[in-house]
Design a protein around this motif. Sequence first.
Motif, short mmCIF file in Angstrom:
data_model
loop_
_atom_site.label_atom_id
_atom_site.label_comp_id
_atom_site.label_asym_id
_atom_site.label_seq_id
_atom_site.Cartn_x
_atom_site.Cartn_y
_atom_site.Cartn_z
N GLY A 83 1.05 -0.78 -0.01
CA GLY A 83 -0.50 -0.13 0.47
C GLY A 83 0.40 0.86 -0.44
N LEU A 84 1.74 1.49 0.74
CA LEU A 84 3.11 3.21 0.49
C LEU A 84 3.37 2.64 -0.58
CD1 LEU A 84 4.50 2.08 3.99
CD2 LEU A 84 2.73 3.60 3.51
N GLN A 85 3.94 1.46 -0.99
CA GLN A 85 4.15 1.48 -2.56
C GLN A 85 3.17 2.27 -3.81
OE1 GLN A 85 7.62 1.59 -4.67
NE2 GLN A 85 8.21 1.72 -2.34
N ASN A 86 1.25 2.38 -3.57
CA ASN A 86 0.78 2.44 -4.26
C ASN A 86 0.77 3.55 -4.20
OD1 ASN A 86 1.10 -0.51 -5.42
ND2 ASN A 86 -0.66 -1.26 -4.24
N VAL A 87 0.87 4.06 -3.07
CA VAL A 87 0.31 5.69 -2.26
C VAL A 87 1.36 6.58 -2.27
CG1 VAL A 87 -0.81 6.56 -0.79
CG2 VAL A 87 -1.81 4.48 -1.28
N PHE A 88 2.08 5.80 -1.83
CA PHE A 88 3.28 7.08 -1.31
C PHE A 88 4.90 6.26 -1.76
CE2 PHE A 88 0.50 7.03 2.17
CZ PHE A 88 -0.09 9.29 1.75
N LYS A 127 4.56 6.37 12.56
CA LYS A 127 5.88 6.48 11.86
C LYS A 127 5.44 6.83 10.14
CE LYS A 127 10.34 3.67 11.10
NZ LYS A 127 10.51 2.51 11.23
N ILE A 128 4.67 6.21 9.73
CA ILE A 128 4.23 7.05 8.24
C ILE A 128 3.92 8.10 7.93
CG2 ILE A 128 2.61 6.22 6.46
CD1 ILE A 128 2.65 3.47 7.04
N ALA A 129 3.08 8.26 8.76
CA ALA A 129 2.36 9.49 8.85
C ALA A 129 3.66 11.07 9.08
CB ALA A 129 2.25 9.91 9.92
N ASN A 130 4.72 10.70 9.94
CA ASN A 130 6.07 11.24 10.17
C ASN A 130 7.19 11.18 8.92
OD1 ASN A 130 4.92 12.55 12.25
ND2 ASN A 130 6.30 10.58 13.26
N ARG A 131 7.52 10.88 8.11
CA ARG A 131 8.15 10.87 7.09
C ARG A 131 6.79 11.08 5.76
NH1 ARG A 131 12.50 8.65 5.43
NH2 ARG A 131 12.86 8.56 2.88
N VAL A 132 6.33 11.11 5.14
CA VAL A 132 5.46 11.34 3.84
C VAL A 132 5.08 13.02 4.01
CG1 VAL A 132 4.43 9.12 3.37
CG2 VAL A 132 3.20 10.33 4.32
N TYR A 133 4.47 12.92 5.98
CA TYR A 133 4.15 14.42 5.78
C TYR A 133 5.24 15.36 6.13
CZ TYR A 133 -0.60 13.16 4.58
OH TYR A 133 -1.59 12.40 4.51
N ALA A 134 7.04 14.89 6.21
CA ALA A 134 8.00 15.78 7.20
C ALA A 134 7.98 16.97 5.70
CB ALA A 134 8.71 14.81 7.56
N SER A 135 8.55 17.99 6.55
CA SER A 135 8.99 19.40 5.93
C SER A 135 7.98 19.86 4.32
CB SER A 135 10.50 18.91 5.27
OG SER A 135 11.18 18.69 6.23
N ARG A 136 7.23 19.40 4.42
CA ARG A 136 6.10 20.52 3.78
C ARG A 136 4.55 20.65 4.30
NH1 ARG A 136 2.70 16.18 0.30
NH2 ARG A 136 2.44 14.39 1.33
N MET A 137 4.29 21.92 3.78
CA MET A 137 2.22 22.09 4.25
C MET A 137 3.40 22.94 5.72
SD MET A 137 0.32 19.20 3.46
CE MET A 137 1.32 17.72 4.24
#
Length: 267
Positions: A132-137, A155-165
């Motif tokens: 799922g991570l490969q498919n979406v993020f 852990k997922i949220a902290n990586r995919v939303y890091a340093s933006r928004m």
Amino acid sequence: SYIWRYDINAKTVIARSIPNMTKQLWATASSAADKNNWTHAAVSDGIFSTLGNDAFITNLYSDSTYGLICFDINLNALKGHIPDAVITQLPDTMAKFEINTPLRLAHFLAQAGHESGGFKVTTENLNYSAQGLQNVFGKYFPGTLEESYARQPQKIANRVYASRMGNGDEASGDGYKFRGRGYIQLTGRNNYVEFSKAINEDMTANPDLVATKYPLLSAAWFFQRCLSKCTDASDAAVTAVTICVNGGKIGLEDRKKHFKEYHALLS
């Protein structure tokens, strides 16, 4: 029931009756003073003057000359189609963020309803498998990195939303703290800060309030940026609004279906 407009410069009110509609009035104002001085008096049609033709009424909503606009909408028609708890919140929410016509409301509800699984989901689900991570993020997980993040939402949220928004880096924890909440998934520190300003209550200190107390209001705040896309009831308009809300066309057919449902009920 009436359509109203308030001319700030002339300090006059213009009203025109709308037959066969339940009287549910609310208003938006250019300032607190204007709103506080306004009362919904029962008046006869044309007691002040007339609004003019329908095209003028339609265009009125984007005209900054008028600080107070009120449009009657029969919200009771939505009963059984969206939760009663949502219907109860609609008048104040619509007034605050100018979702003030049947067309705008139908577009808003179609988008908010889809994004929240029928007004049921108020917090983003980040419990992704490795695939799922490969498919979406995928771009955030090169090589086989996703395997060490799978099924770990924080852990997922902290990586995919890091340093933006407006978020800090992965180690800051901002990604998870400011993950998607509300019926249109308010995401990122910047959005939480700006929403806080709009309602004069700090969401950054307790972000869960967006999910528990303000799921509809936060969605309406976000939806403001898409009002210019609510041009008509065409599929093209629904597509444009979907891109504005979603960033793509995910779930477009479902959004179209519900827009048509809500628009028919409200028209």
